[in-house]
Each structure stands twice: as structure tokens, then as C-alpha cells.
Design a protein around this motif. Structure first.
Motif, PDB file in Angstrom:
ATOM      1  N   LEU A   1     124.336 147.114  61.617  1.00 43.62           N
ATOM      2  CA  LEU A   1     124.715 148.590  62.730  1.00 43.62           C
ATOM      3  C   LEU A   1     125.109 148.455  63.306  1.00 43.62           C
ATOM      4  O   LEU A   1     126.236 147.367  63.930  1.00 43.62           O
TER       5      LEU A   1
ATOM      6  N   PHE B   1     113.577 155.550  64.087  1.00 43.06           N
ATOM      7  CA  PHE B   1     112.210 156.030  63.329  1.00 43.06           C
ATOM      8  C   PHE B   1     111.970 154.104  63.522  1.00 43.06           C
ATOM      9  O   PHE B   1     112.117 153.489  63.414  1.00 43.06           O
TER      10      PHE B   1
ATOM     11  N   GLN C   1     122.995 151.899  57.018  1.00 41.22           N
ATOM     12  CA  GLN C   1     121.578 151.607  56.919  1.00 41.22           C
ATOM     13  C   GLN C   1     121.081 153.216  58.101  1.00 41.22           C
ATOM     14  O   GLN C   1     121.066 153.513  59.039  1.00 41.22           O
TER      15      GLN C   1
ATOM     16  N   TYR D   1     113.719 140.329  61.869  1.00 42.36           N
ATOM     17  CA  TYR D   1     114.439 139.467  61.189  1.00 42.36           C
ATOM     18  C   TYR D   1     112.445 138.125  61.113  1.00 42.36           C
ATOM     19  O   TYR D   1     112.489 137.241  61.171  1.00 42.36           O
TER      20      TYR D   1
ATOM     21  N   SER E   1     117.341 151.653  65.731  1.00 46.02           N
ATOM     22  CA  SER E   1     115.872 152.347  64.877  1.00 46.02           C
ATOM     23  C   SER E   1     115.384 153.271  65.008  1.00 46.02           C
ATOM     24  O   SER E   1     115.376 153.660  66.367  1.00 46.02           O
TER      25      SER E   1
ATOM     26  N   ALA F   1     109.919 150.910  53.683  1.00 43.75           N
ATOM     27  CA  ALA F   1     111.402 151.039  54.667  1.00 43.75           C
ATOM     28  C   ALA F   1     111.826 151.731  54.818  1.00 43.75           C
ATOM     29  O   ALA F   1     111.732 152.807  53.835  1.00 43.75           O
TER      30      ALA F   1
ATOM     31  N   GLY G   1     114.222 152.739  56.332  1.00 45.31           N
ATOM     32  CA  GLY G   1     115.603 153.679  55.834  1.00 45.31           C
ATOM     33  C   GLY G   1     115.552 153.654  55.015  1.00 45.31           C
ATOM     34  O   GLY G   1     116.820 154.152  54.148  1.00 45.31           O
TER      35      GLY G   1
ATOM     36  N   LEU H   1     118.610 154.501  58.624  1.00 39.35           N
ATOM     37  CA  LEU H   1     117.699 154.658  59.830  1.00 39.35           C
ATOM     38  C   LEU H   1     118.017 154.672  61.207  1.00 39.35           C
ATOM     39  O   LEU H   1     116.993 154.829  61.977  1.00 39.35           O
TER      40      LEU H   1
ATOM     41  N   PRO I   1     110.823 149.039  48.220  1.00 36.67           N
ATOM     42  CA  PRO I   1     110.552 148.137  49.172  1.00 36.67           C
ATOM     43  C   PRO I   1     109.522 148.268  50.046  1.00 36.67           C
ATOM     44  O   PRO I   1     109.006 149.357  50.217  1.00 36.67           O
TER      45      PRO I   1
ATOM     46  N   ASN J   1     108.854 151.981  60.976  1.00 33.49           N
ATOM     47  CA  ASN J   1     108.305 152.073  60.170  1.00 33.49           C
ATOM     48  C   ASN J   1     107.140 152.101  58.918  1.00 33.49           C
ATOM     49  O   ASN J   1     106.210 152.104  59.814  1.00 33.49           O
TER      50      ASN J   1
ATOM     51  N   TYR K   1     102.761 146.665  66.039  1.00 30.98           N
ATOM     52  CA  TYR K   1     104.005 147.124  65.391  1.00 30.98           C
ATOM     53  C   TYR K   1     104.830 147.886  66.408  1.00 30.98           C
ATOM     54  O   TYR K   1     104.175 149.125  66.464  1.00 30.98           O
ATOM     55  N   ARG K   2     105.732 147.347  67.695  1.00 28.29           N
ATOM     56  CA  ARG K   2     106.613 148.213  68.211  1.00 28.29           C
ATOM     57  C   ARG K   2     105.558 149.103  69.102  1.00 28.29           C
ATOM     58  O   ARG K   2     106.186 150.293  69.772  1.00 28.29           O
TER      59      ARG K   2
HETATM   60  N1  EPU Z   1     117.282 149.760  53.448  1.00 24.15           N
HETATM   61  C1  EPU Z   1     117.904 151.076  52.555  1.00 24.15           C
HETATM   62  N2  EPU Z   1     119.134 151.532  53.094  1.00 24.15           N
HETATM   63  C2  EPU Z   1     119.035 151.825  54.118  1.00 24.15           C
HETATM   64  C3  EPU Z   1     117.661 151.589  55.076  1.00 24.15           C
HETATM   65  C4  EPU Z   1     117.130 150.348  54.779  1.00 24.15           C
HETATM   66  O1  EPU Z   1     117.531 150.444  51.007  1.00 24.15           O
HETATM   67  O2  EPU Z   1     119.741 152.576  54.385  1.00 24.15           O
HETATM   68  C5  EPU Z   1     116.704 148.540  52.290  1.00 24.15           C
HETATM   69  C6  EPU Z   1     116.693 147.277  52.724  1.00 24.15           C
HETATM   70  O3  EPU Z   1     118.081 147.195  51.752  1.00 24.15           O
HETATM   71  C7  EPU Z   1     115.203 146.825  52.940  1.00 24.15           C
HETATM   72  C8  EPU Z   1     114.136 147.662  53.607  1.00 24.15           C
HETATM   73  O4  EPU Z   1     114.894 148.883  53.522  1.00 24.15           O
HETATM   74  O5  EPU Z   1     115.159 145.844  51.224  1.00 24.15           O
HETATM   75  C9  EPU Z   1     114.591 147.154  54.902  1.00 24.15           C
HETATM   76  O6  EPU Z   1     115.531 147.511  55.776  1.00 24.15           O
HETATM   77  P1  EPU Z   1     116.754 145.998  56.722  1.00 24.15           P
HETATM   78  O7  EPU Z   1     116.037 144.611  56.362  1.00 24.15           O
HETATM   79  O8  EPU Z   1     117.805 146.493  56.746  1.00 24.15           O
HETATM   80  O9  EPU Z   1     115.440 146.503  58.322  1.00 24.15           O
HETATM   81  P2  EPU Z   1     114.718 147.925  58.089  1.00 24.15           P
HETATM   82  O10 EPU Z   1     112.830 147.847  58.261  1.00 24.15           O
HETATM   83  O11 EPU Z   1     115.156 149.516  58.361  1.00 24.15           O
HETATM   84  C10 EPU Z   1     113.209 147.023  60.832  1.00 24.15           C
HETATM   85  C11 EPU Z   1     113.536 147.160  61.966  1.00 24.15           C
HETATM   86  C12 EPU Z   1     115.285 146.863  62.450  1.00 24.15           C
HETATM   87  C13 EPU Z   1     115.654 145.022  62.181  1.00 24.15           C
HETATM   88  C14 EPU Z   1     115.281 145.129  60.936  1.00 24.15           C
HETATM   89  C15 EPU Z   1     115.453 143.556  60.194  1.00 24.15           C
HETATM   90  C16 EPU Z   1     112.366 148.430  62.550  1.00 24.15           C
HETATM   91  C17 EPU Z   1     111.871 150.244  63.037  1.00 24.15           C
HETATM   92  N3  EPU Z   1     113.385 148.203  62.773  1.00 24.15           N
HETATM   93  O12 EPU Z   1     114.602 147.712  60.005  1.00 24.15           O
HETATM   94  O13 EPU Z   1     114.694 146.932  63.766  1.00 24.15           O
HETATM   95  O14 EPU Z   1     116.554 144.883  63.428  1.00 24.15           O
HETATM   96  O15 EPU Z   1     113.691 145.646  60.181  1.00 24.15           O
HETATM   97  O16 EPU Z   1     113.898 142.744  60.978  1.00 24.15           O
HETATM   98  O17 EPU Z   1     111.186 148.274  62.097  1.00 24.15           O
HETATM   99  C18 EPU Z   1     115.277 148.264  65.982  1.00 24.15           C
HETATM  100  O18 EPU Z   1     114.243 148.121  66.316  1.00 24.15           O
HETATM  101  O19 EPU Z   1     116.170 148.791  66.194  1.00 24.15           O
HETATM  102  C19 EPU Z   1     115.925 147.287  64.780  1.00 24.15           C
HETATM  103  C20 EPU Z   1     117.357 147.417  64.731  1.00 24.15           C
END
Ligand code: EPU
Length: 341
Positions: free
Chosen positions: A227, A240, A297, A132, A238, A273, A275, A299, A261, A242, A165-166
């Protein structure tokens, strides 16, 4: 210090995988850690330092020594009346979210966006955990460690940790060389909120005023919604990272996929992204045997119960292949794979 032989690892990894380790050493103090590494105790290499096992995938029995520690304690180190910041420290074995909860209760801001991240304090600098719009590197003052080769103490100042980053020096050139024992954080004494990411601001205003407590609660709500809880279903957050690509590659992709995105960073690179990419390849909610992709999610990979580490690994390879074929993007694992492939 306690030493166990042939120990089942199920409760030591959040995927809930049922492998064993040849040896597990359990320590509770920094002194025990020093004496373990200064030659006074015998242990078999390789060594794996385990936090709460929330970012690893075992794919085999572990033929070496696992170090499990409970280095506890949260302390205020420096708090001057006329200063806006406070320095606090926490033992590497403190559960990360317990620390965040403590900072919020004490009115110190900085870590609240990182609420509910699984794992321990010791993993926070290693992984440079983030969520976040906040990365822990911006609040780490220094990291206290013990050198594994001789048991001596070394302090890494923030600038020496080479945070990315990570990523950090503890995952790269110094991987496996140091045990993190205590982490020092510099936090802000008045609420300085970071609500820029996604739906965070909306969720906070749904809860009421823009306070530290409401930010923590909003992050908890969003995370719980998306999650899976590792206590209920095996996963490691996650799976993987990003992917980070050049701006020109991002522009080309965006022309073809207008809804993709993108997150620009200051260095001229763009984060995609993972995910979203995985989701677009049709993987969300898919299940092969007991290995699956989370339905909220994409990811997050899941062990529905009886999957093996190898099956989860193979699923991750299949996902990498399809994302590469569709988008020309390589996905890198965030989770550390333990064992030989
Ligand atoms: N999205 C999709 N489909 C999916 C997943 C995501 O369309 O199945 C889109 C979302 O709608 C959004 C974008 O992808 O537009 C990003 O998704 P989200 O905000 O859920 O965050 P993320 O980039 O998938 C990262 C971190 C998470 C962290 C969240 C919130 C990494 C690898 N992951 O996920 O960290 O909680 O941002 O900041 O950087 C972790 O490291 O274990 C983890 C959960």
C-alpha cells in the motif's frame, strides 16, 4: 475553539486535493464540542466531521463547516486481576496506529492486525475498520458521542452500533447526527493471535516467534509492501469495498474464472476481491493524467500530484464500468465522495 474561513484543504485529505472549505472549526475538548452543538456557537450547515481525511474524496470546494478535532488521551478504564480482559479507552482524535502501538507495548491483544491503518480512533467504529482477518467491531465495548442537534452525550453500546462490513449506524441511519468523542475497547491480556489471513503467518515466522510485537511488525511489513504511503503519494487506501454476492453467483463466476479468490462468510454470502477484479480488467498500474491505479494493489487509486477530485472520481467510474461489463459485479465505493457530482 478556533474558527478559520476559506481554508485550503490540501493537508486535511490524504489524496492531497487542493480544494477549500468555507469554514473550519478546530476543537480540542469534549466541552468545546458540546458548546459548539448546544446552540452557543453559530456555524453554517452542512457539517463535515473530519478525522485525518484518509477515507474521503473531495470533488469540489466545500460550502459548509468542517469540524476538525484533537480529542486526545489513551486510558486504562478497568483492569481486574482475575479477569482475562481489560477495558481501555481512547479519544477520537488519537491517531489509530498510535493506539495500536500502545496496546501492543502494553501486551493487550486484539488490535494488532489493524496496525498502520491510516486515520483516527474516531473513524474506527464509523467505518468498522478491518484488515488481515480482524474487524474492530469484535473489540469495541461502547462508543461515546455528542449529539449534533443539541450537544448532549450519548453512549452507544456495541450492539447498538449495527456493525457490518465497513459499516455501522454512524454511516447509515445516524449519519451526520453524532460526533464520536471516545471509543472503549475490550482487549485480551494474554496474546491471542489471529494469523489465518493470507501470508501473515509466514511473515510472522520469518520475523521469529509468534508474539504480539511480531504480528504488528508483520502487518506493517505487508502493508508497506503493498500500500502506498499517503505522506509520499496521495491515496485513501481501498477505494472500493469488496463486493458481497450470493453463493450461487460466486459459484458461477468461479466456474468461468478458476483463479478468482473468494471469501465465504457465515451468512451464506461470498465476498469477492475487488482488487483482483480490477486487476483482471487490466487497470493495475494504469494512469490517466495524474490519476492512477496503484501498481501493487489495484484497489487503491492514486493522485500522482495534480489530479483533481473529479478526475479521480471519473477514473473510479470507468473502473466500475469495466468490472460490471466483464463480471456483472457492481463495485461500491468505500471512500466517501464529498461534493456534488
Ligand atoms: N489481488 C489481486 N490484484 C490486486 C489486488 C488484490 O489479484 O491488484 C488479490 C490478492 O492476491 C488476494 C485478493 O485479491 O488474493 C485480496 O487482496 P488483499 O489480501 O490485498 O486484500 P483486499 O481484499 O484487496 C482488504 C481490505 C484492506 C486490507 C486488506 C488486508 C477492503 C475494501 N480492503 O483488501 O483494507 O488492508 O484486505 O486485510 O476490505 C482499506 O480498507 O483501506 C484497506 C486497505
Amino acid at each position: 475553539m478556533k474558527i478559520y474561513k476559506n481554508i485550503p484543504l490540501k493537508k486535511y485529505n490524504t489524496f492531497g486535493l487542493n480544494y477549500t472549505a468555507e469554514c473550519l472549526i478546530h476543537i480540542k475538548t469534549e466541552k468545546e464540542a458540546s458548546s459548539l452543538f448546544n446552540g452557543s456557537a453559530d456555524w453554517k450547515k452542512p457539517l463535515l466531521i473530519l478525522g485525518s481525511g484518509s477515507n474521503i474524496l473531495f470533488i469540489d470546494d466545500f460550502k459548509g463547516t468542517i469540524l476538525y478535532h484533537e480529542l486526545e488521551g489513551i486510558k486504562i478504564e478497568e483492569q481486574k486481576q482475575n479477569k482475562e480482559s481489560v477495558i481501555i479507552s481512547a479519544g477520537a482524535g488519537v491517531i489509530w496506529d498510535k493506539l495500536v502501538e500502545w496496546t501492543v507495548e502494553n501486551g493487550y491483544s486484539g488490535l494488532e492486525n489493524l496496525s498502520l491503518i491510516p486515520g483516527t480512533v474516531g473513524a474506527s467504529p464509523v467505518q468498522n475498520i478491518g484488515a488481515y482477518g480482524t474487524e474492530v467491531k469484535d473489540f469495541i465495548e461502547k462508543v461515546k458521542t455528542i449529539r449534533i442537534s443539541d450537544g448532549t452525550v450519548r453512549i452507544f453500546q456495541n450492539s447498538e452500533c449495527k456493525f457490518g462490513y465497513r459499516n455501522s449506524i454512524f454511516k447509515k441511519e445516524e449519519k451526520g447526527h453524532y460526533l464520536v468523542t471516545r471509543v472503549y475497547y475490550k482487549l485480551i491480556k494474554k496474546p491471542l493471535l489471529n494469523l489465518a489471513y493470507g501470508s501473515l503467518k509466514e511473515e510472522v515466522s520469518r520475523l521469529g516467534s509468534e508474539s504480539l510485537k511480531n504480528v504488528r511488525q508483520a502487518v506493517i511489513n505487508i502493508r508497506r509492501n503493498k500500500l502506498p504511503d499517503p505522506q509520499i503519494i496521495g491515496n485513501a487506501g481501498s477505494f472500493f469495498k469488496n463486493p458481497v454476492v450470493s453463493r450461487s453467483m460466486a459459484d458461477t463466476l468461479k466456474k468461468e474464472y478458476i483463479l478468482m479468490p473468494l471469501f465465504e462468510d457465515q451468512s451464506g454470502l461470498t465476498k469477492l476481491a475487488a482488487g483482483w477484479l480490477i486487476d483482471q480488467c487490466g487497470w493495475k498500474g494504469k494512469r490517466i493524467g495524474d490519476a492512477g491505479v496503484h501498481d501493487k494493489q489495484a484497489l487503491v487509486l492514486i493522485n500522482y500530484g495534480k489530479a483533481t477530485g473529479k478526475e479521480i472520481y471519473e477514473l473510479s467510474q470507468a473502473i466500475q464500468k469495466s468490472v460490471n461489463e466483464k463480471f456483472g459485479v457492481e463495485l461500491e465505493r468505500e471512500v466517501e465522495v464529498i461534493g456534488t457530482i
